[in-house]
Design a protein around this motif. Structure first.
Motif, short mmCIF file in Angstrom:
data_model
loop_
_atom_site.label_atom_id
_atom_site.label_comp_id
_atom_site.label_asym_id
_atom_site.label_seq_id
_atom_site.Cartn_x
_atom_site.Cartn_y
_atom_site.Cartn_z
N SER A 204 -37.24 -28.96 -23.21
CA SER A 204 -36.15 -28.76 -22.32
C SER A 204 -36.07 -27.38 -21.84
N SER A 205 -36.82 -26.48 -22.21
CA SER A 205 -37.14 -25.19 -21.50
C SER A 205 -37.66 -25.35 -20.25
N ARG A 206 -38.64 -26.35 -20.14
CA ARG A 206 -39.33 -26.46 -19.04
C ARG A 206 -38.60 -27.33 -18.06
N GLN A 207 -37.78 -27.94 -18.60
CA GLN A 207 -36.69 -28.96 -17.50
C GLN A 207 -35.76 -28.07 -17.12
N ARG A 208 -35.36 -27.10 -17.75
CA ARG A 208 -34.40 -26.07 -17.30
C ARG A 208 -34.83 -25.38 -16.22
N GLY A 209 -36.00 -24.89 -16.59
CA GLY A 209 -37.00 -24.22 -15.38
C GLY A 209 -37.44 -24.90 -14.06
N ALA A 210 -36.99 -26.46 -14.26
CA ALA A 210 -37.32 -27.31 -12.94
C ALA A 210 -38.80 -27.20 -12.94
N VAL A 211 -39.51 -27.27 -13.99
CA VAL A 211 -41.09 -27.45 -13.96
C VAL A 211 -41.42 -28.90 -14.14
N PRO A 212 -41.86 -29.61 -13.03
CA PRO A 212 -42.29 -30.90 -13.22
C PRO A 212 -43.56 -31.02 -14.30
N SER A 213 -43.40 -32.25 -14.66
CA SER A 213 -44.47 -32.61 -15.75
C SER A 213 -45.16 -34.05 -15.33
N VAL A 214 -46.62 -33.81 -15.48
CA VAL A 214 -47.65 -34.65 -15.11
C VAL A 214 -48.29 -35.11 -16.77
N VAL A 215 -48.43 -36.32 -17.02
CA VAL A 215 -48.97 -36.67 -18.38
C VAL A 215 -50.22 -37.68 -17.93
N LEU A 216 -51.17 -37.11 -18.70
CA LEU A 216 -52.56 -38.23 -18.58
C LEU A 216 -52.43 -38.96 -20.15
N ALA A 217 -52.18 -40.63 -19.46
CA ALA A 217 -52.16 -41.55 -20.75
C ALA A 217 -53.06 -42.23 -20.31
N GLY A 218 -53.52 -43.15 -21.59
CA GLY A 218 -54.49 -44.39 -21.17
C GLY A 218 -55.20 -44.55 -22.51
N ARG B 286 -39.09 -15.54 -9.64
CA ARG B 286 -38.81 -16.84 -9.95
C ARG B 286 -38.84 -17.98 -8.82
N VAL B 287 -38.37 -17.68 -7.64
CA VAL B 287 -38.27 -18.66 -6.48
C VAL B 287 -39.67 -19.04 -6.19
N HIS B 288 -40.48 -17.92 -6.20
CA HIS B 288 -41.98 -18.28 -6.04
C HIS B 288 -42.78 -19.24 -7.21
N ASP B 289 -42.31 -19.08 -8.46
CA ASP B 289 -42.84 -19.80 -9.59
C ASP B 289 -42.36 -21.36 -9.49
N HIS B 290 -41.11 -21.29 -9.40
CA HIS B 290 -40.26 -22.73 -9.62
C HIS B 290 -39.85 -23.40 -8.06
N ALA B 291 -39.87 -22.87 -7.14
CA ALA B 291 -39.50 -23.57 -5.80
C ALA B 291 -40.78 -23.76 -4.59
N GLU B 292 -40.21 -24.39 -3.62
CA GLU B 292 -41.23 -24.60 -2.56
C GLU B 292 -41.02 -23.71 -1.68
N ILE B 293 -41.77 -22.66 -1.36
CA ILE B 293 -41.61 -21.84 -0.39
C ILE B 293 -41.88 -22.31 1.04
N LEU B 294 -40.92 -22.39 1.85
CA LEU B 294 -41.38 -22.91 3.29
C LEU B 294 -41.65 -21.57 4.28
N ALA B 295 -41.04 -20.32 4.09
CA ALA B 295 -41.30 -19.31 4.83
C ALA B 295 -40.87 -18.15 4.06
#
Length: 487
Positions: free
Chosen positions: A255-269, A445-454
């Motif tokens: 939930s901490s990662r989700q609050r920080g809006a950090v997307p998650s990728v999972v390797l499964a198989g 925080r903007v640099h860490d968790h957002a997409e910088i356009l300029a």
């Protein structure tokens, strides 16, 4: 006598009765079956334990050494049945066993009494005696009655596929949570299979009843097997409480990662598809990489970022297998929730496997069990450097949008990173703000968790044009530039 597997000759090489055999004799072949001999047993090399007294079989740790494998072919093609038995041999070897021989029987359904029928069970007994094996492994989950009756015939310990997989998990569990999950699954499997012989059925009484005297010595008391069941139920209840507490800690981190809006990728198989190798290649995680089934049981989460600076997490999970025991799916549910909550699922498939399509089906069955089919999926065929060219062409026709990579050589990894970047969710709100230099923490925080356009440094502060999530957009609102200030 049953027909035997062989690669070059019709007859399987003789094995000395003293238990010694050469590598050629132990090789697991892929011989063809005669249609008129569909009912015959067909051999697979094996598993064994030091079995001296099968009456206490459930109370001892599995020690698989020299074994014979047996399977029942009920549906599908002969190739699929052979692949399943070959996989069982790999599982046995992973558990530390030496596969001596293996047999397959063609039946409409397993025999309810002895799994392969009384006549074939006697033939199996002769095969076990011929090889001096001490364990039989069945390619399926047997009922307690089937285990008991087959043991009575073959006179050695009988282990089913579920018990074998549970034993492998027990060997590889390292973390406290992983050990608790495996122990819970083992006890769920063990409980209905408890049996008692001799003193195991004796009544437990107290006081002076041991001498036949006193109050309390005349009641029925409690049998040892009843005490065992009660203790196992108590232990299972404690394990469930412990796993629930550990799940709470895992949920807090998620939930901490989700609050920080950090997307998650999972390797499964599928197990041994190369998920940990890919994790190491993409993040320099340094996790264990081993050419063995179920080398990874404890999930590993690492931080990574895309080429445009967006941070995301990449998680490695436990591998799946055909007919994964339901006890394991239930016990590992808290761990597998990492998959269900992911923003992107990288479904890793071993392209060098004899039947990768079956791997895909098996994994998706488990994903359905944990309600993860709705997660966006990207098929990734790994180990292309070891795959057959004709098989790769078939796989490309099967899944046109799949990626083909090699964690060993690095081939295709750049394309994989590009696909991850393209398929990750992007922040929804575009902002244009001027943040004063006194709020450097907010800029970071903007640099860490957002997409910088300029980004531009001015005399009044740092001007940022970025795409952010709604929560961060609300925090940046006081610094928003008016329309006439934008150029």
């Amino acid at each position: 006598m049953p027909e035997r597997f062989s690669t070059d000759v019709d007859e399987f090489p003789d094995v000395p009765l003293d238990g010694r055999f050469d590598d050629d004799a132990a090789a697991f072949g892929t011989g063809e079956f005669e249609l008129e001999e569909r009912q015959a047993l067909r051999r697979v090399a094996g598993l064994s334990t030091e079995l001296e007294d099968i009456t206490e079989v459930e109370y001892r740790q599995l020690r698989l050494e020299r074994v014979v494998l047996v399977g029942v072919w009920t549906t599908g093609t002969l190739v699929e049945a052979e692949n399943s038995l070959t996989e069982l041999a790999r599982l046995a070897e992973t558990a530390g066993s030496q596969v001596l021989d293996g047999v397959i029987q063609r039946r409409d359904k397993p025999d309810p009494a002895t799994y392969i029928g009384s006549g074939k069970a006697k033939e199996l007994r002769d095969i076990v005696a011929h090889h001096a094996a001490d364990t039989v492994i069945c390619d399926g989950e047997l009922t307690p009655g089937q285990l008991r009756q087959l043991e009575d015939v073959v006179k050695v310990k009988v282990v089913d596929r579920t018990a074998l997989i549970l034993d492998i998990f027990a060997q590889h569990a390292r973390s406290r949570e992983g050990k608790a999950q495996v122990e819970l699954a083992q006890m769920q499997y063990l409980l209905p299979r408890l049996r008692g012989w001799g003193e195991s059925l004796s009544r437990q009484v107290g006081g002076r009843a041991a001498g036949g005297l006193g109050i309390g010595g005349r009641g029925p008391g409690e049998t040892k097997i009843e005490i065992d069941r009660r203790r196992i139920n108590q232990r299972m209840a404690k394990l469930r409480r412990d796993i629930k507490e550990m799940k709470t800690a895992r949920d807090v981190k998620r939930s901490s990662r989700q609050r920080g809006a950090v997307p998650s990728v999972v390797l499964a198989g599928y197990t041994n598809a190369g998920k940990s190798s890919l994790l190491n290649r993409l993040t320099d995680a340094g996790v264990l990489v081993e050419n063995a089934l179920f080398a990874t049981l404890d999930p590993t989460v690492r931080r990574s970022e895309t080429a445009d600076g967006r941070v995301y997490t990449l998680a490695d999970t436990v591998g799946f297998v055909r007919h994964l025991p339901t006890q394991l799916v239930e016990a590992f549910r808290s761990t597998l929730e990492e998959v269900a909550d992911a923003d992107l699922l990288l479904h890793v498939v071993d392209a060098s496997d004899a039947d990768p399509e079956a791997q895909i089906r098996a994994v998706r069955e488990v994903l359905a069990d944990i309600d993860a089919l709705a997660v966006p999926e990207q098929l990734v065929f790994n180990k292309v450097d070891a795959a057959d060219g004709d098989l790769l062409l078939r796989l490309k026709r099967l899944a046109a949008d799949a990626l083909f990579v090699s964690a060993r050589t690095g081939a295709g990894l750049d394309e994989l990173r590009e696909v991850i970047e393209a398929r990750l969710p992007r922040p929804a709100v575009e902002v244009d703000v001027l943040v004063p230099y006194t709020r450097g923490d907010l800029v970071a925080r903007v640099h860490d968790h957002a997409e910088i356009l300029a980004s531009e440094h001015t005399g009044d502060g740092t001007r940022l044009r970025a795409r952010v999530d709604p929560m961060m957009a609300a925090e940046l609102k006081p610094f928003a530039l008016a329309a006439d200030q934008r150029s």
